[in-house]
Scaffold this motif. Sequence first.
Motif, PDB file in Angstrom:
ATOM      1  N   PHE A 128      10.064  -3.603  -2.212  1.00 31.05           N
ATOM      2  CA  PHE A 128       8.707  -3.393  -2.714  1.00 31.05           C
ATOM      3  C   PHE A 128       8.715  -2.401  -3.877  1.00 31.05           C
ATOM      4  CE2 PHE A 128       7.170  -5.628   0.957  1.00 31.05           C
ATOM      5  CZ  PHE A 128       5.890  -6.043   0.620  1.00 31.05           C
ATOM      6  N   ILE A 129       9.476  -1.329  -3.739  1.00 26.43           N
ATOM      7  CA  ILE A 129       9.558  -0.312  -4.793  1.00 26.43           C
ATOM      8  C   ILE A 129      10.188  -0.905  -6.047  1.00 26.43           C
ATOM      9  CG2 ILE A 129      10.727   1.845  -5.436  1.00 26.43           C
ATOM     10  CD1 ILE A 129      10.236   2.724  -2.463  1.00 26.43           C
ATOM     11  N   LYS A 130      11.249  -1.682  -5.875  1.00 23.71           N
ATOM     12  CA  LYS A 130      11.911  -2.328  -7.019  1.00 23.71           C
ATOM     13  C   LYS A 130      10.927  -3.254  -7.748  1.00 23.71           C
ATOM     14  CE  LYS A 130      15.533  -5.642  -8.041  1.00 23.71           C
ATOM     15  NZ  LYS A 130      16.456  -6.603  -7.466  1.00 23.71           N
ATOM     16  N   ILE A 131      10.174  -4.024  -6.997  1.00 21.62           N
ATOM     17  CA  ILE A 131       9.205  -4.946  -7.615  1.00 21.62           C
ATOM     18  C   ILE A 131       8.075  -4.165  -8.265  1.00 21.62           C
ATOM     19  CG2 ILE A 131       7.502  -6.743  -7.097  1.00 21.62           C
ATOM     20  CD1 ILE A 131       9.682  -7.795  -5.069  1.00 21.62           C
ATOM     21  N   ARG A 132       7.596  -3.121  -7.597  1.00 26.19           N
ATOM     22  CA  ARG A 132       6.548  -2.275  -8.183  1.00 26.19           C
ATOM     23  C   ARG A 132       7.009  -1.707  -9.526  1.00 26.19           C
ATOM     24  NH1 ARG A 132       6.560   3.201  -5.559  1.00 26.19           N
ATOM     25  NH2 ARG A 132       8.251   3.377  -7.048  1.00 26.19           N
ATOM     26  N   ASP A 133       8.221  -1.177  -9.565  1.00 28.07           N
ATOM     27  CA  ASP A 133       8.734  -0.581 -10.795  1.00 28.07           C
ATOM     28  C   ASP A 133       8.936  -1.639 -11.881  1.00 28.07           C
ATOM     29  OD1 ASP A 133       8.635   1.821  -9.455  1.00 28.07           O
ATOM     30  OD2 ASP A 133      10.809   1.938  -9.125  1.00 28.07           O
ATOM     31  N   GLY A 134       9.391  -2.830 -11.481  1.00 24.03           N
ATOM     32  CA  GLY A 134       9.535  -3.929 -12.440  1.00 24.03           C
ATOM     33  C   GLY A 134       8.188  -4.367 -12.987  1.00 24.03           C
ATOM     34  N   LEU A 135       7.200  -4.445 -12.112  1.00 23.27           N
ATOM     35  CA  LEU A 135       5.841  -4.780 -12.557  1.00 23.27           C
ATOM     36  C   LEU A 135       5.327  -3.746 -13.549  1.00 23.27           C
ATOM     37  CD1 LEU A 135       4.133  -5.868  -9.213  1.00 23.27           C
ATOM     38  CD2 LEU A 135       4.138  -7.225 -11.326  1.00 23.27           C
ATOM     39  N   LYS A 136       5.505  -2.479 -13.234  1.00 21.48           N
ATOM     40  CA  LYS A 136       5.015  -1.414 -14.111  1.00 21.48           C
ATOM     41  C   LYS A 136       5.638  -1.526 -15.496  1.00 21.48           C
ATOM     42  CE  LYS A 136       4.460   3.591 -14.510  1.00 21.48           C
ATOM     43  NZ  LYS A 136       5.066   3.749 -15.833  1.00 21.48           N
ATOM     44  N   ASP A 137       6.952  -1.680 -15.549  1.00 22.44           N
ATOM     45  CA  ASP A 137       7.635  -1.796 -16.840  1.00 22.44           C
ATOM     46  C   ASP A 137       7.150  -3.015 -17.610  1.00 22.44           C
ATOM     47  OD1 ASP A 137       9.077   0.490 -16.244  1.00 22.44           O
ATOM     48  OD2 ASP A 137      10.902  -0.600 -15.668  1.00 22.44           O
ATOM     49  N   TRP A 138       7.058  -4.163 -16.922  1.00 20.40           N
ATOM     50  CA  TRP A 138       6.634  -5.385 -17.597  1.00 20.40           C
ATOM     51  C   TRP A 138       5.176  -5.287 -18.063  1.00 20.40           C
ATOM     52  CZ3 TRP A 138       3.177  -9.450 -16.356  1.00 20.40           C
ATOM     53  CH2 TRP A 138       3.240 -10.516 -17.242  1.00 20.40           C
ATOM     54  N   VAL A 150       0.843  -1.196   0.000  1.00 17.28           N
ATOM     55  CA  VAL A 150       0.000   0.000   0.000  1.00 17.28           C
ATOM     56  C   VAL A 150       0.879   1.247   0.000  1.00 17.28           C
ATOM     57  CG1 VAL A 150      -1.721   1.305   1.307  1.00 17.28           C
ATOM     58  CG2 VAL A 150      -1.912  -1.193   1.149  1.00 17.28           C
ATOM     59  N   ARG A 151       1.889   1.239   0.848  1.00 16.78           N
ATOM     60  CA  ARG A 151       2.765   2.414   0.992  1.00 16.78           C
ATOM     61  C   ARG A 151       3.544   2.709  -0.291  1.00 16.78           C
ATOM     62  NH1 ARG A 151       7.527   2.732   5.468  1.00 16.78           N
ATOM     63  NH2 ARG A 151       8.579   4.557   4.627  1.00 16.78           N
ATOM     64  N   CYS A 152       4.111   1.684  -0.903  1.00 15.63           N
ATOM     65  CA  CYS A 152       4.922   1.950  -2.102  1.00 15.63           C
ATOM     66  C   CYS A 152       4.050   2.378  -3.278  1.00 15.63           C
ATOM     67  CB  CYS A 152       5.823   0.768  -2.450  1.00 15.63           C
ATOM     68  SG  CYS A 152       5.087  -0.541  -3.404  1.00 15.63           S
TER      69      CYS A 152
END
Length: 166
Positions: free
Chosen positions: A120-130, A49-51
């Motif tokens: 969490f931020i790294k995974i969020r950004d990876g998800l967004k790009d993918w 939620v936070r990220c």
Amino acid sequence: MAKERVLFMCIHNAARSQMAEGLFRHLHGDDFDVFSAGSDPQEVDPLAVRCMEEIGIDISSYRSKSLKEFEGHEFDYVITVCGNPYNACPFFAGGKKYFKQPFEDPSAFEGTEEEKLELFIKIRDGLKDWLEDLYYSYMLPEEGCCDLSEEMEGCCGSNDKEFSCK
């Protein structure tokens, strides 16, 4: 015309699939009905939620859902965002097209609160790009293609769905 339906899945429906649902809904919710679920649902992780809040996406009202809630439903796309050598991802019958991209489970990471948030931020950004690549490569509505500029004329036509026009 009815919107196409997308289901994001992971095991706990607590972080990765919740973030993917929020991202995809934010980016493409006008064109898609977006859902997420898990095979062993847990409480939505506060760091997820936070990220997401950091990029202006509010998933604080999201709840973790079981795949059982969607039994008998059909989805145009079923997208699995979990998996690593140590666990198996759930499967959902009822999808027309399936995609899978493994992302590390951030809730399983042990570290300080700040280290966890960084993951969490790294995974969020990876998800967004993918997810953006997935959308532009496989999900872009044909009528929405190539109206970006005259320079892009001929790209992304029905014969060129593999090309990304983003």
